[in-house]
Design an enzyme around this catalytic site. Structure first.
Site, mmCIF file in Angstrom:
data_model
loop_
_atom_site.group_PDB
_atom_site.id
_atom_site.type_symbol
_atom_site.label_atom_id
_atom_site.label_comp_id
_atom_site.label_asym_id
_atom_site.label_seq_id
_atom_site.Cartn_x
_atom_site.Cartn_y
_atom_site.Cartn_z
ATOM 1 N N HIS A 47 9.978 -97.119 -117.061
ATOM 2 C CA HIS A 47 10.126 -95.750 -116.566
ATOM 3 C C HIS A 47 8.881 -95.379 -115.771
ATOM 4 O O HIS A 47 7.799 -95.953 -115.973
ATOM 5 C CB HIS A 47 10.296 -94.777 -117.733
ATOM 6 C CG HIS A 47 11.616 -94.882 -118.414
ATOM 7 N ND1 HIS A 47 12.030 -93.981 -119.359
ATOM 8 C CD2 HIS A 47 12.625 -95.777 -118.306
ATOM 9 C CE1 HIS A 47 13.224 -94.299 -119.798
ATOM 10 N NE2 HIS A 47 13.609 -95.407 -119.174
ATOM 11 N N GLU A 49 6.854 -92.912 -115.932
ATOM 12 C CA GLU A 49 5.708 -92.504 -116.737
ATOM 13 C C GLU A 49 4.959 -93.706 -117.303
ATOM 14 O O GLU A 49 3.737 -93.785 -117.251
ATOM 15 C CB GLU A 49 6.151 -91.625 -117.923
ATOM 16 C CG GLU A 49 6.920 -90.397 -117.549
ATOM 17 C CD GLU A 49 8.429 -90.604 -117.613
ATOM 18 O OE1 GLU A 49 8.953 -91.540 -116.958
ATOM 19 O OE2 GLU A 49 9.089 -89.825 -118.311
ATOM 20 N N CYS A 77 11.533 -88.958 -121.733
ATOM 21 C CA CYS A 77 12.392 -89.324 -122.860
ATOM 22 C C CYS A 77 11.514 -89.525 -124.097
ATOM 23 O O CYS A 77 10.282 -89.485 -124.025
ATOM 24 C CB CYS A 77 13.175 -90.598 -122.537
ATOM 25 S SG CYS A 77 12.165 -92.094 -122.475
ATOM 26 N N CYS A 80 8.999 -92.465 -123.731
ATOM 27 C CA CYS A 80 7.876 -92.133 -122.856
ATOM 28 C C CYS A 80 6.938 -91.132 -123.522
ATOM 29 O O CYS A 80 5.721 -91.231 -123.379
ATOM 30 C CB CYS A 80 8.371 -91.601 -121.523
ATOM 31 S SG CYS A 80 9.142 -92.880 -120.500
#
Length: 143
Positions: A47, A49, A77, A80
């Protein structure tokens, strides 16, 4: 947030879900900027992040980013959010809310649990409309 939005647009151009993230040092220096790379890397953890945090840690040669801020176009999420806590990010700024998969204000609400060893300052709704529009356009194009 403009840089995070640019990363999100670049991710969309690559066929990735358009999410962008930027890590900024306490002094205001951009340490890393990344977009989603889950498809390119065949890695569900890639992801935006996580990629930005990994790159910032590598650039500084350290495992944590105390004092740093993370700017991301979508509510992180739960996975993360856990990485954000582990990295000791001081401030989290995010754009669009994610009622379906978010882990900060929705869903797991990771930072509200006693098991969260670190809780960043959280600022939401920044460039939310633009962030949401990128996501909506991307998914409409897929349907």
């Amino acid at each position: 947030m403009a840089l995070a939005l640019d990363e999100a647009r670049r991710a969309a151009d690559r066929g990735e879900v358009p999410v962008g993230a930027v890590v900024v040092s306490a002094e205001g220096r951009v340490l890393a900027a990344r977009g989603n790379e889950t498809r390119a890397l065949n890695d569900p953890s890639a992801h935006a992040e996580v990629q930005a945090i990994r790159a910032a840690c590598a650039a500084l040669g350290q495992e944590r980013l105390p004092g740093a801020s993370l700017w991301v176009t979508l509510e992180p999420c739960a996975a993360c959010a856990g990485i954000i806590a582990a990295a000791r990010i001081a401030k989290l700024y995010y754009g669009a809310a994610d009622p379906k998969s978010g882990g900060v204000a929705h869903g797991a609400r990771v930072f509200s649990h006693a098991q969260s060893h670190h809780v960043p300052e959280i600022y939401d709704g920044l460039a939310a409309a633009e962030s949401a529009a990128l996501l909506q356009a991307f998914f409409q194009g897929r349907r």
